[in-house]
Design a protein around this motif. Structure first.
Motif, PDB file in Angstrom:
ATOM      1  N   VAL A 190       0.849  -1.193   0.000  1.00 21.80           N
ATOM      2  CA  VAL A 190       0.000   0.000   0.000  1.00 21.80           C
ATOM      3  C   VAL A 190       0.882   1.241   0.000  1.00 21.80           C
ATOM      4  O   VAL A 190       1.747   1.410   0.871  1.00 21.80           O
ATOM      5  N   TYR A 191       0.655   2.111  -0.982  1.00 22.66           N
ATOM      6  CA  TYR A 191       1.460   3.320  -1.154  1.00 22.66           C
ATOM      7  C   TYR A 191       0.597   4.554  -0.908  1.00 22.66           C
ATOM      8  O   TYR A 191      -0.573   4.616  -1.314  1.00 22.66           O
ATOM      9  N   ASP A 192       1.213   5.543  -0.252  1.00 28.33           N
ATOM     10  CA  ASP A 192       0.533   6.788   0.065  1.00 28.33           C
ATOM     11  C   ASP A 192       0.747   7.784  -1.075  1.00 28.33           C
ATOM     12  O   ASP A 192       1.884   8.177  -1.359  1.00 28.33           O
ATOM     13  N   LEU A 193      -0.356   8.172  -1.729  1.00 27.25           N
ATOM     14  CA  LEU A 193      -0.284   9.143  -2.818  1.00 27.25           C
ATOM     15  C   LEU A 193      -0.691  10.541  -2.368  1.00 27.25           C
ATOM     16  O   LEU A 193      -0.977  11.403  -3.190  1.00 27.25           O
ATOM     17  N   ARG A 229      -4.791  10.064  -1.696  1.00 26.22           N
ATOM     18  CA  ARG A 229      -5.328   8.753  -2.067  1.00 26.22           C
ATOM     19  C   ARG A 229      -4.322   7.678  -1.667  1.00 26.22           C
ATOM     20  O   ARG A 229      -3.184   7.960  -1.291  1.00 26.22           O
ATOM     21  N   LEU A 230      -4.757   6.419  -1.775  1.00 27.33           N
ATOM     22  CA  LEU A 230      -3.873   5.275  -1.598  1.00 27.33           C
ATOM     23  C   LEU A 230      -3.770   4.517  -2.913  1.00 27.33           C
ATOM     24  O   LEU A 230      -4.738   4.435  -3.682  1.00 27.33           O
ATOM     25  N   LEU A 231      -2.594   3.951  -3.160  1.00 24.99           N
ATOM     26  CA  LEU A 231      -2.383   3.029  -4.268  1.00 24.99           C
ATOM     27  C   LEU A 231      -2.167   1.646  -3.664  1.00 24.99           C
ATOM     28  O   LEU A 231      -1.157   1.416  -2.995  1.00 24.99           O
ATOM     29  N   ILE A 232      -3.106   0.744  -3.885  1.00 31.37           N
ATOM     30  CA  ILE A 232      -3.029  -0.600  -3.332  1.00 31.37           C
ATOM     31  C   ILE A 232      -2.627  -1.556  -4.450  1.00 31.37           C
ATOM     32  O   ILE A 232      -3.345  -1.679  -5.452  1.00 31.37           O
ATOM     33  N   VAL A 233      -1.490  -2.207  -4.286  1.00 27.26           N
ATOM     34  CA  VAL A 233      -0.970  -3.124  -5.292  1.00 27.26           C
ATOM     35  C   VAL A 233      -1.118  -4.553  -4.771  1.00 27.26           C
ATOM     36  O   VAL A 233      -0.566  -4.902  -3.730  1.00 27.26           O
ATOM     37  N   SER A 234      -1.858  -5.375  -5.501  1.00 22.98           N
ATOM     38  CA  SER A 234      -2.015  -6.781  -5.127  1.00 22.98           C
ATOM     39  C   SER A 234      -0.897  -7.592  -5.769  1.00 22.98           C
ATOM     40  O   SER A 234      -0.831  -7.713  -6.997  1.00 22.98           O
ATOM     41  N   THR A 235      -0.023  -8.132  -4.938  1.00 27.25           N
ATOM     42  CA  THR A 235       1.064  -8.976  -5.425  1.00 27.25           C
ATOM     43  C   THR A 235       0.541 -10.398  -5.620  1.00 27.25           C
ATOM     44  O   THR A 235      -0.649 -10.685  -5.429  1.00 27.25           O
TER      45      THR A 235
END
Length: 315
Positions: A46-49, A52-58
């Motif tokens: 999960v990245y803080d933009l 907003r948040l950017l959630i990356v599903s690995t």
């Protein structure tokens, strides 16, 4: 939370795509390291933009509180597609803004590996309980029922068998543990922690979402045995967050082979758990690599669940 030694260990046979991504030799995306503020869960980075948040599903997969050293190729894309399907289908306030890769990411990032596996979401203050709904008797609910005749304070009829359909779905919240296992608790415990208004509202929302999802899934030949939801607050609004109704967060069974009194063939990672339980691993040390056949079959189960429920092909 996954066992820390497993989270911090580098999986075997891993290679670097570049400084931002790590894949295993099967092509599973195990880690992202974008030049942004980051925190990681068992599956998602999960990245803080900012706003907003950017959630990356690995493609990571966990079992018995360990993140396994083998990934399941394309699992992250599938989980994202499944969550997006449900968010669009259900009439519920949710956090998803877009599933497109943001155009304003740093130019140093190769965004190709992110395509299909990201959710741009609102920021929410997370309610510290998993909102579990059970429609059938299995898993930890079955064990508690066999010991006490109830699940999380919900008294159930005597004589129920494994995988029996419950008289009506029940709400069985769980604490979100920072270390080790989550703990199943009563609604009374949840009320004590977050207040009666919010706790009862989340119970009602969870049961309502589960009922709507079951109606759709059953029309596609799938039974949702149980699932867990997570909620957050955006201002004064209650918002459904995280993933929703995926094979990672739910038990899916085929309606045409359903037979209570025994374990059911499932579309979730129970297949992986069963292999780990039979391979001689002590569940105390770092977990073993998954055989190629187990990886292939697990991927096929996830894809099958998505295609049956959504009616879309997965490519």
């Amino acid at each position: 939370m996954a066992h820390l030694s497993a989270m911090n260990a580098k999986p075997n046979s891993q290679y670097q795509n570049d400084n931002h991504y790590q894949f295993d030799t099967a092509g599973a995306l195990l880690t992202t390291q974008l030049p942004l503020p980051r925190r990681s869960g068992k599956v998602r980075d999960v990245y803080d933009l900012g706003d907003r948040l950017l959630i990356v599903s690995t493609d990571r997969i966990s079992a018995f509180d360990y993140i396994l050293p083998s990934g399941i190729p394309e699992k992250g894309r599938l989980l994202t597609a499944m969550s997006e399907f449900w968010f669009n289908l259900l009439d519920v306030r949710h956090h998803l803004i877009s599933s497109e890769v943001p155009s304003d990411l740093p130019s140093s990032i190769d965004t190709a590996p992110l395509v299909g596996r990201v959710m741009v979401t609102e920021k929410a203050s997370v309610v510290p309980f998993e909102c579990v709904v059970r429609g059938y008797l299995e898993g930890s609910g079955l064990r508690e029922y066999n010991d006490t005749g109830e699940i999380c304070g919900n008294k159930l009829p005597a004589g129920l068998k494994q995988c029996d359909r419950l008289p009506s779905p029940i709400f069985t919240p769980a604490t979100k543990a920072e270390e080790g296992h989550d703990e199943n608790v009563t609604i009374g415990r949840m009320i004590a922690d977050v207040g009666s208004d919010l706790a009862l509202d989340l119970r009602n929302r969870s049961l309502s979402i589960y009922a709507a999802a079951c109606q759709h899934a059953e029309s596609k030949g799938i039974l949702i045995a149980d699932t867990k939801f997570e909620f957050g607050m955006v201002g004064d609004e209650v918002v459904l967050i995280d993933e929703v109704l995926t094979p990672d967060s739910s038990r899916f069974w085929a309606a045409d082979t359903y037979q209570p009194g025994q374990a059911q063939p499932s579309f979730d990672k129970q297949f992986v758990r069963e292999w780990l339980s039979s391979c001689g691993w002590d569940k105390q040390s770092d977990p073993p690599m998954l055989p190629a056949e187990i990886i292939k079959k697990t991927s096929a189960k996830y894809i099958d669940a998505y295609q049956r429920i959504s009616g879309h092909s997965f490519a």
